[in-house]
Design a protein around this motif. Structure first.
Motif, PDB file in Angstrom:
ATOM      1  N   SER A 125       0.810  -1.212   0.000  1.00  9.20           N
ATOM      2  CA  SER A 125       0.000   0.000   0.000  1.00  9.20           C
ATOM      3  C   SER A 125       0.844   1.262   0.000  1.00  9.20           C
ATOM      4  O   SER A 125       0.444   2.306  -0.496  1.00  9.20           O
ATOM      5  CB  SER A 125      -0.933  -0.006   1.218  1.00  9.20           C
ATOM      6  OG  SER A 125      -0.176  -0.037   2.415  1.00  9.20           O
ATOM      7  N   ASN A 165     -16.931  -2.143  -4.573  1.00  9.73           N
ATOM      8  CA  ASN A 165     -15.705  -2.525  -5.287  1.00  9.73           C
ATOM      9  C   ASN A 165     -16.063  -2.736  -6.748  1.00  9.73           C
ATOM     10  O   ASN A 165     -17.083  -3.366  -7.054  1.00  9.73           O
ATOM     11  CB  ASN A 165     -15.104  -3.807  -4.703  1.00  9.73           C
ATOM     12  CG  ASN A 165     -14.782  -3.689  -3.236  1.00  9.73           C
ATOM     13  OD1 ASN A 165     -15.498  -4.218  -2.395  1.00  9.73           O
ATOM     14  ND2 ASN A 165     -13.697  -3.003  -2.904  1.00  9.73           N
ATOM     15  N   THR A 217     -10.483   4.037  -4.714  1.00  9.45           N
ATOM     16  CA  THR A 217      -9.042   3.906  -4.922  1.00  9.45           C
ATOM     17  C   THR A 217      -8.833   2.959  -6.092  1.00  9.45           C
ATOM     18  O   THR A 217      -9.184   1.785  -6.011  1.00  9.45           O
ATOM     19  CB  THR A 217      -8.345   3.341  -3.663  1.00  9.45           C
ATOM     20  OG1 THR A 217      -8.577   4.216  -2.562  1.00  9.45           O
ATOM     21  CG2 THR A 217      -6.844   3.222  -3.900  1.00  9.45           C
ATOM     22  N   HIS A 255     -11.945   0.068  -2.993  1.00 10.87           N
ATOM     23  CA  HIS A 255     -10.794  -0.368  -3.774  1.00 10.87           C
ATOM     24  C   HIS A 255     -11.284  -1.062  -5.050  1.00 10.87           C
ATOM     25  O   HIS A 255     -12.053  -2.017  -4.992  1.00 10.87           O
ATOM     26  CB  HIS A 255      -9.911  -1.303  -2.959  1.00 10.87           C
ATOM     27  CG  HIS A 255      -9.089  -0.585  -1.938  1.00 10.87           C
ATOM     28  ND1 HIS A 255      -7.828  -0.095  -2.209  1.00 10.87           N
ATOM     29  CD2 HIS A 255      -9.361  -0.228  -0.654  1.00 10.87           C
ATOM     30  CE1 HIS A 255      -7.359   0.507  -1.141  1.00 10.87           C
ATOM     31  NE2 HIS A 255      -8.266   0.440  -0.178  1.00 10.87           N
TER      32      HIS A 255
END
Length: 334
Positions: A75, A110, A144, A186
């Motif tokens: 990360s 997601n 993200t 994510h």
């Protein structure tokens, strides 16, 4: 050659920056392994040799899996500073590239952003998902994004560090699952057609090699992620490709044998290397919500794959006239 030099010298300063940014991007495809390797070998002959040895030891022992697995500190390798670098704004403005949102996305979800077509160099994928030049984080707050690319590039020392700072990861099954399972918001961006799509790139073409590509659907079902169709209008217009049957057979062989093929292309400037200055409109469609099935059967995967193809076709048909295709143009799946 002299005329080309005179033309470049007559350009405004910002035009040079734009061409420089695109040139760096194109050359990275051909020099990703050679240049870093030569640089490291030369550094071994200098007082920096211990640093090179330590870097290679760290890479091979501790960091090799960071491109596709939750391994030590993946990360920390994604840098918003690098994604927001001014260089990418020049890259965007060369064409220019636009990212077009059609619906809002829930930041708690997601998503798998499936980009079509690959084109020769997947310019739209890089500009929209590996950088912030087109404002991805502003358009889709709370998400993200991880840009998935072929594993081979992560075997290149130094080059892999640059890619990982931009949020790129290996487009393996393990890599996709790892990124999607990191938590709410994510998401990943990938090209289902892969480099085989490249074989069909060319002005006026609307083909994508997705008929037998179903792995992304399986990953979506296993992780409970939604699939989002994305079409890059203008991606296929950037380069011509020779129609030689020999070259096509060679590319097809390399694609089947090695999983990728170097493109044979003709652009507009700088020894035909730079692409045409064709506007790229990347349209992001509505998500296709799939059930969460940890071990989906092949029949279930096939069903949702067909549903996705219909959704991609709908997205293409809704926007094709606005972005340069004829009303009767059909999106082909091969």
């Amino acid at each position: 050659m002299i005329a080309t030099v005179k033309h470049l010298l007559s350009l405004a300063p910002f035009e040079h920056y734009k061409r420089f940014a695109v040139t760096i991007f194109i050359l990275s495809f051909f020099c990703a392994h050679i240049v870093p390797s030569i640089l490291l070998m030369l550094l071994l002959l200098t007082p920096l040799a211990p640093v090179v040895v330590l870097y290679m030891a760290w890479l091979l022992v501790f960091d090799w899996k960071s491109s596709y697995a939750q391994w030590f500190w993946p990360s920390a390798r994604r840098s918003q500073y690098c994604r927001n670098a001014r260089l990418w704004n020049y890259f965007r403005d060369f064409f220019p590239v636009r990212l077009i949102k059609t619906v809002d996305l829930d930041p708690a979800g997601n998503y798998i952003f499936c980009y079509h077509p690959h084109g020769v160099f997947a310019v739209g994928v890089f500009a929209n998902f590996a950088t912030e030049a087109t404002g991805f984080s502003e358009l889709f707050p709370g998400l993200t994004i991880w840009c998935m690319t072929m594993p081979l590039v992560f075997a290149a020392p130094l080059m892999r560090e640059w890619l990982m700072l931009l949020g790129a990861r290996s487009v393996t099954t393990a890599g996709c699952r790892t990124m999607l399972n990191r938590g709410a918001g994510h998401s990943i961006a990938l090209v289902p057609g892969g480099t085989r799509d490249m074989l069909f790139a060319g002005p006026g073409e609307a083909k994508t090699a997705i008929r037998e590509r179903k792995g992304f659907v399986r990953v979506a079902l296993e992780t409970g992620s939604s699939i989002i169709p994305v079409y890059g209008f203008g991606e296929n217009e950037l380069y011509d490709q020779p129609k030689s049957s020999f070259l096509r057979r060679f590319q097809t062989y390399c694609t089947h044998k090695f999983g990728f093929s170097y493109p044979f292309f003709q652009g507009d400037e700088l020894a035909r290397m730079l692409p045409r200055r064709q506007a790229l409109h990347t349209v992001v469609g509505a998500p296709l919500d799939l059930p969460h099935i940890e071990q989906p059967t092949q029949d279930v995967v096939d069903h949702w794959h067909e549903v996705y193809l219909r959704k991609l076709t709908q997205l293409f048909d809704e926007h094709k006239v606005e972005y340069g295709y004829a009303e009767d143009k059909k999106l082909e799946f091969v």
